[in-house]
Each structure stands twice: as structure tokens, then as C-alpha cells.
Design a protein around this motif. Structure first.
Motif, PDB file in Angstrom:
ATOM      1  N   GLN A   1       0.830  -1.203   0.000  1.00  0.00           N
ATOM      2  CA  GLN A   1       0.000   0.000   0.000  1.00  0.00           C
ATOM      3  C   GLN A   1       0.864   1.252   0.000  1.00  0.00           C
ATOM      4  O   GLN A   1       2.064   1.205   0.269  1.00  0.00           O
TER       5      GLN A   1
ATOM      6  N   THR B   1       0.618   5.518   1.303  1.00  0.00           N
ATOM      7  CA  THR B   1      -0.120   6.528   2.055  1.00  0.00           C
ATOM      8  C   THR B   1       0.152   7.899   1.445  1.00  0.00           C
ATOM      9  O   THR B   1       1.308   8.306   1.313  1.00  0.00           O
TER      10      THR B   1
ATOM     11  N   THR C   1      -4.806   5.957   2.550  1.00  0.00           N
ATOM     12  CA  THR C   1      -3.997   4.796   2.213  1.00  0.00           C
ATOM     13  C   THR C   1      -4.660   4.030   1.078  1.00  0.00           C
ATOM     14  O   THR C   1      -5.836   3.682   1.172  1.00  0.00           O
TER      15      THR C   1
END
Length: 221
Positions: free
Chosen positions: A43, A45, A55
Motif C-alpha cells: 500500500q 499513504t 492509504t
């Protein structure tokens, strides 16, 4: 052969038979064994507006928006064919269909802007990022976040906000989209400069006033 030995053999045979039947049933049912734990997808952010974060998956594949104008930004940044949820106005728009033919396959996630968001459709289409204007109902936003859908409220109602949200959207979508967003911002600012230079040479009394209607004559953007 002793009675005890016979009982042991019968018990083992029953266990083998039961295991074989279970495996046979699984193979015909289409069920496949999977690992109980799977690693989480990478992921990223994103920080924006100074005090906000979101995110998102490292690679965004499916996006949605309840915001008519945001569809054009997504398409401009190269993500038109990844829109899985949109508005009725955009899906029915002939010009948008011409540029993004796949929009006809997108689900309707809103009938009237941010009001009445179809959370079921967003979850069913497995949207990863959902773009909304800042007045999205908080209750629905929380439902979507719990379903793993990143909700991104963005500012609106000014050209400066439009350019800013284009840059933010590009950063959320990824490097290529971010490059396109920066190119657009530079192109936009250059046009503003050129128009401003021309207008400054026109006397105020000769400047034409323009009213921009949206949808109907009594509504402006």
C-alpha cells in the motif's frame, strides 16, 4: 487373526474411507484448499491538504466517483477504463462514451451527486478508491472504509481547487497519472497567463461578461 487386531484394521479402514470420501466431495464441489493467511497487498499513504491522509493500494486498478466532474479528471489521467462506478449523467453522456467506451459497463453509484450513494454497488464492483466532494455523508464514508474502500473527499467550487484536486488525484493513482496531472497543471497555468495578458489590454468597459450555466439556466458552477 485376533479379535483385537481385526477391530484395529476395521477402524483404520473406516478412517481411510472417510478421508477419501471427503476429498472426493471437495473435488466435485469446486472447493480448493488455500492458505489460512495471505500477505497483505502493498500500500501507499498519500498526504494532502496539509492535514489529511489516505492509504491506497500500491497499484490502483478500480476507481469510482459520485462526482460528475471527477470522471473527466480520471479519464484525462489515463484511468477512464478503470472507472467501475459512476453517475447516471456521465454514463449516459454520448461524448464521454466516445472517449471512454467502457463507461457503459460501470455501475451507478449515485443518482444525484453525493446524495444517496450506492454502497452495495461500490462493494460489489470491488472499488479500491472512491472520489467524492467534501460533503459526502460521513456515515456512508465509514461503511465504505470498513469494506476496504479508500474514500477521498476533495475540495471543489473553484478553478484553483480543480487544479489542486487533479494533482492530488494523480498522486493517488500512481506515477504515470501524477506526471499527466503535473503536465495539465502547467498547461492550465500557461493558459491563464496568456489570457490574463490579453485581458489586461482590453478596457474594462469593453470586457464581455459570461454566465456559465450547468444543467439548467438557473444553476451555475
Amino acid at each position: 487373526m485376533s479379535v483385537m487386531l481385526k477391530r484395529n484394521l476395521i477402524t483404520r479402514y473406516r478412517k481411510y474411507l472417510l478421508n477419501a470420501l471427503v476429498l472426493l466431495a471437495v473435488s466435485f464441489s469446486g472447493v480448493h484448499w488455500v492458505q489460512a493467511e495471505t500477505p497483505e497487498s502493498p500500500q501507499r499513504t498519500i498526504h494532502y491538504y496539509g492535514d489529511r491522509t489516505v492509504t491506497v493500494p500500491a497499484t490502483v486498478e478500480r476507481v469510482a466517483t459520485s462526482w460528475n466532474a471527477q470522471n473527466s479528471i480520471l479519464a484525462m489521467l489515463g484511468y477512464g477504463d478503470r472507472i467501475v462506478g459512476t453517475t447516471k449523467l456521465v454514463r449516459d453522456m454520448p461524448l464521454f462514451r466516445q472517449f471512454v467506451p467502457s463507461i457503459t459497463q460501470a455501475s451507478l453509484v449515485s443518482q444525484s451527486g453525493n446524495m444517496g450513494i450506492n454502497t452495495e454497488a461500490l462493494i460489489a464492483r470491488r472499488a479500491q478508491v472512491f472520489f467524492v466532494s467534501e460533503n459526502v455523508p460521513i456515515a456512508e464514508a465509514e461503511v465504505l472504509r470498513k469494506a476496504g474502500i479508500a474514500v477521498v473527499p476533495l475540495r471543489y467550487n473553484s478553478l484553483a481547487a480543480m487544479v489542486e484536486r487533479t494533482l492530488i488525484t494523480g498522486e493517488i493513482l500512481g506515477p504515470e497519472a501524477s506526471r499527466r496531472a503535473q503536465d495539465f497543471a502547467a498547461y492550465y497555468q500557461d493558459n491563464v497567463r496568456r489570457v490574463t495578458e490579453v485581458i489586461q489590454r482590453i478596457p474594462p468597459q469593453q470586457r464581455v461578461k459570461v454566465y456559465h450555466a450547468v444543467g439548467d439556466p438557473l444553476t451555475t458552477s
